[in-house]
Write an enzyme that holds these catalytic residues in place. Structure first.
Site, PDB file in Angstrom:
ATOM      1  N   SER A   1       1.109  -0.536   0.441  1.00 34.01           N
ATOM      2  CA  SER A   1      -0.093   0.317   0.219  1.00 34.01           C
ATOM      3  C   SER A   1       0.860   1.253   0.365  1.00 34.01           C
ATOM      4  CB  SER A   1      -1.244   0.423   1.583  1.00 34.01           C
ATOM      5  OG  SER A   1      -0.171   0.530   2.824  1.00 34.01           O
ATOM      6  N   ASP A   2       0.631   2.533   0.077  1.00 35.15           N
ATOM      7  CA  ASP A   2       0.313   3.242  -0.973  1.00 35.15           C
ATOM      8  C   ASP A   2       0.853   3.716   1.559  1.00 35.15           C
ATOM      9  OD1 ASP A   2       1.972   5.878  -0.833  1.00 35.15           O
ATOM     10  OD2 ASP A   2       0.995   6.110  -2.470  1.00 35.15           O
ATOM     11  N   CYS A   3       2.014   4.786   2.109  1.00 36.94           N
ATOM     12  CA  CYS A   3       1.949   4.935   3.314  1.00 36.94           C
ATOM     13  C   CYS A   3       0.694   5.468   3.781  1.00 36.94           C
ATOM     14  CB  CYS A   3       3.222   5.686   3.346  1.00 36.94           C
ATOM     15  SG  CYS A   3       4.698   5.162   2.834  1.00 36.94           S
TER      16      CYS A   3
END
Length: 693
Positions: free
Chosen positions: A242-244
């Site tokens: 996932s993006d952060c």
């Protein structure tokens, strides 16, 4: 020997054995970006988050290359791959010493490099556009594959693990990215947004794919059944991250779940293996509540441990163990950065003032807020160079005459000194211009003005640009310096299109050229090197004529669709010579192009191929389908054989299906696009041939 330590087994078999030796709690601990140590199994802690967009980032000294958009302007996949390979070498050098010898397992110290960014730079207002390779799917694909090859290497053990991000329809606005839903047609998906990701998965074998913050057609990118199905169709064999803190967005901004356990469940169900963030801390709760199954946790854990095994983390030795710390930012690496900077700069306008003649110009004024700025060299997602050469310093080192320096104005505020009146440095700048034979005016932006939401330091749109103009203090400075009447060379450091609203004698777009940028600039200004960069994005005349920023339809955007509002076209860039294409034929799947230098000096240029398909399903204009850098001496002629991929002849229907629809195609070859504006600006003509299928 334990099974997961056996190098004779496949990475999949070893990962399964290692995962099955863990408790479910231990497995969950490996699905966070800051993975926990499991001492009983000999597994050290590991932080997955590392960056290497244009050099190893955020962990101390490293070689700093031009920002990604600058590397795109090189149109040079071989040099792009070399920059990536150096980035990976320096990551290994630090891992061998800082991590393995001294036990530093903190963030930005690992071998999983979350680069490249292969999103399409569809709108020039997007603050993160300079992290990409521009607006064209073909160029992005070629350079993205090169960067992945450089990062991952060609050995059985990965040098580092690259990551294609942000999958897949992501390009602003930054201010609303956490809850935004990008609506996109099947045609635009297949025609523009997906091709680079498909190629990096299928052809470059990228080890990781990162999801985006936004949703795509109602599905959050990090838990999208549609996007995960695409990865399966392409044979993706790595880990998905996932993006952060994007999974947290599910319940906080997208409102498709109501609490962290539901968000973690949605992500793990869809196939998100690793959470950059903290939401997967709730996976154990979700398991205990019966929301997920142990097998889903096991599957994700196998995927992430497989990558660590492919990196050789559980082997007694790897081919990279002897890479020494001394290579970090070594002279050989900085020489490559210097070459990249020189190839990346794009000459947009020149009335003959360039190259400057030191015999005729005795005093040179260097003016502007980016003249002596290190930030103007860096861009974002960068490391720290051990030496920077600013534009001013590069000119001072190269010019034998007198250099007068004046800052001129603040980058975007109305004064430099807080206690002074507005415009406190204009008079000094005008005075310097009056006492000089010519002016190098260093303008533009830096990553505090255009960048990622949360990273920027001023009032502008969470990192996005409100328009294409310079900040007002710089517009006023430009106007005042132009009024002096001396020759003006505008040098613009920015990661995107900037409309100057003035016509200086020369206009050079330098991007964010890396630590050697000042040296490369001086070589171009004084003619040691001819500029050879090409625009990887369209420079529009006005943002007012663009579609709404939130509209992800491609109509009216980029060179393949735009019909007007173009100041400088994609693929355009002047040199100090005249390389022209005089003939093109199509033979055995390749364009055979005759190229000659009709100028008086040795120069480099980029031969570009464009294909025009007249079927109704095709894009309105033409599409880039090949390119090659050439360097020719005066009068030299060369034959270039440039492959034209079969995919170039396909078009995409409204339902997203891709196939060959057309029967007659026109193949163009030139040093610019084949449109009238590009040819007029470049002063060269394209040649063409008809292809019947």
């Amino acid at each position: 020997m334990k099974a997961y330590e056996n190098p004779n087994l496949s990475a999949q078999e070893r990962a399964e054995a290692l995962t099955d030796a863990m408790t479910v709690e231990e497995q969950i601990g490996q699905l966070k970006y800051d993975a926990e140590a499991i001492p009983r199994l000999g597994i050290p802690a590991y932080n997955w988050w590392n960056e290497g967009l244009h050099g190893l980032a955020r962990a101390g000294t490293a070689t700093m290359f031009p920002q990604a958009i600058g590397m795109a302007a090189m149109f040079d996949p071989e040099l792009t791959e070399r920059a990536a390979s150096i980035t990976a070498d320096e990551a290994r050098a630090k891992y061998n010493t800082v991590t393995q010898q001294h036990g530093d397992r903190d963030i930005y110290k690992g071998l999983t490099i979350w680069s490249p960014n292969i999103n399409i730079f569809r709108d020039p207002r997007w603050g993160r556009g300079h992290e990409t390779y521009g607006e064209d799917p073909f160029l992005t694909t070629v350079l993205g594959k090169a960067y992945v090859r450089g990062l991952q290497g060609d050995q059985a053990v990965l040098k580092t693990a690259a990551c294609a991000k942000h999958f897949a329809v992501h390009s602003g606005p930054e201010a609303i990215r956490h809850g935004f839903d990008a609506k996109v047609s099947p045609k635009d998906l297949e025609e523009t947004y997906l091709p680079a990701f498909e190629a990096l998965v299928k052809e470059a074998k990228v080890e990781s794919v990162m999801g985006a913050y936004n949703s795509v057609n109602g599905e959050p990118s990090c838990a999208s059944p549609f996007l995960q199905q695409k990865l399966q169709e392409w044979g993706f064999d790595g880990y998905f991250v996932s993006d952060c803190w994007a999974i947290r967005d599910f319940h906080e901004y997208h409102h498709i779940t109501s609490r962290p356990e539901e968000s973690a469940t949605l992500a793990i169900h869809a196939g998100c293996d690793l959470n950059c963030g903290c939401t997967y801390q709730r996976l154990l709760n979700a398991l205990q509540e019966g929301m997920i199954q142990k097998e889903e946790i096991r599957r994700a854990c196998i995927h992430v441990m497989r990558t660590r095994i492919r990196l050789g983390m559980f082997d007694k030795e790897t081919p990279y163990d002897q890479i020494p710390y001394e290579i970090v930012s070594c002279p050989a690496h900085k020489a490559v950065s210097h070459r990249c900077a020189a190839e990346s700069m794009v000459l947009l306008r020149n009335n003959g003032i360039l190259p400057l003649n030191p015999d005729k110009i005795r005093t040179l004024a260097v003016i502007g807020p980016n003249s002596d700025s290190r930030l103007a060299l860096e861009g974002n997602y960068c490391g720290t160079a051990d030496r920077y050469v600013t534009f001013l310093e590069g000119i001072q080192d190269a010019f034998p005459g007198r250099v007068l320096y004046a800052q001129g104005c603040h980058l975007f505020q109305d004064r430099v000194s807080n206690l002074a009146m507005a415009g406190d440095r204009y008079a000094e700048a005008v005075t310097a211009a009056e006492h000089a034979d010519a002016v190098v005016l260093c303008l533009g932006l830096d990553a505090t003005m255009e960048g990622e939401e949360g990273d920027t330091g001023n009032e502008f749109s969470s990192g996005d640009k409100p328009d294409l103009r310079l900040p007002e203090p710089q517009r006023m400075l430009l106007e005042k310096i132009m009024a002096v009447g001396k020759p003006v060379i505008a040098v613009v450091a920015a990661g995107s299109a900037i409309h100057l609203e003035q016509q200086p004698d020369a206009h050079l777009h330098a991007w964010y050229p890396g630590s050697e940028g000042g040296k490369a600039l001086a070589e171009i200004l004084f003619g040691t090197v001819s500029p050879s960069g090409k625009l990887p994005v369209t420079f529009y005349a006005s943002a007012d004529q663009l579609p709404d920023f939130t509209d992800y339809a491609m109509q009216g955007r980029t060179y393949r669709y735009a019909q007007q509002n173009v100041e400088y076209p994609f693929g355009y860039g002047l040199t100090y010579g005249k390389i022209v294409c005089t003939d093109v034929t199509y033979q055995d799947g390749s364009a055979v192009v005759t190229v000659e230098n009709q100028g008086s000096r040795t120069v480099a240029d980029v031969v570009q191929l464009y294909l025009k398909d007249t079927c109704p399903e095709a894009v309105p204009n033409h599409s880039l389908c090949g390119f090659q850098r050439v360097t020719l001496a005066p009068g030299e002629r060369k034959t270039c054989v440039i492959p034209v991929p079969e995919r170039a002849f396909t078009a995409v229907a409204e339902d997203g299906s891709r196939r060959v629809f057309g029967k007659v195609f026109t193949l163009y070859a030139g040093t610019c696009q084949p449109d009238a504006q590009s040819q007029a600006l470049s002063g060269t003509k394209c040649v063409s041939t008809e292809i019947t299928r």
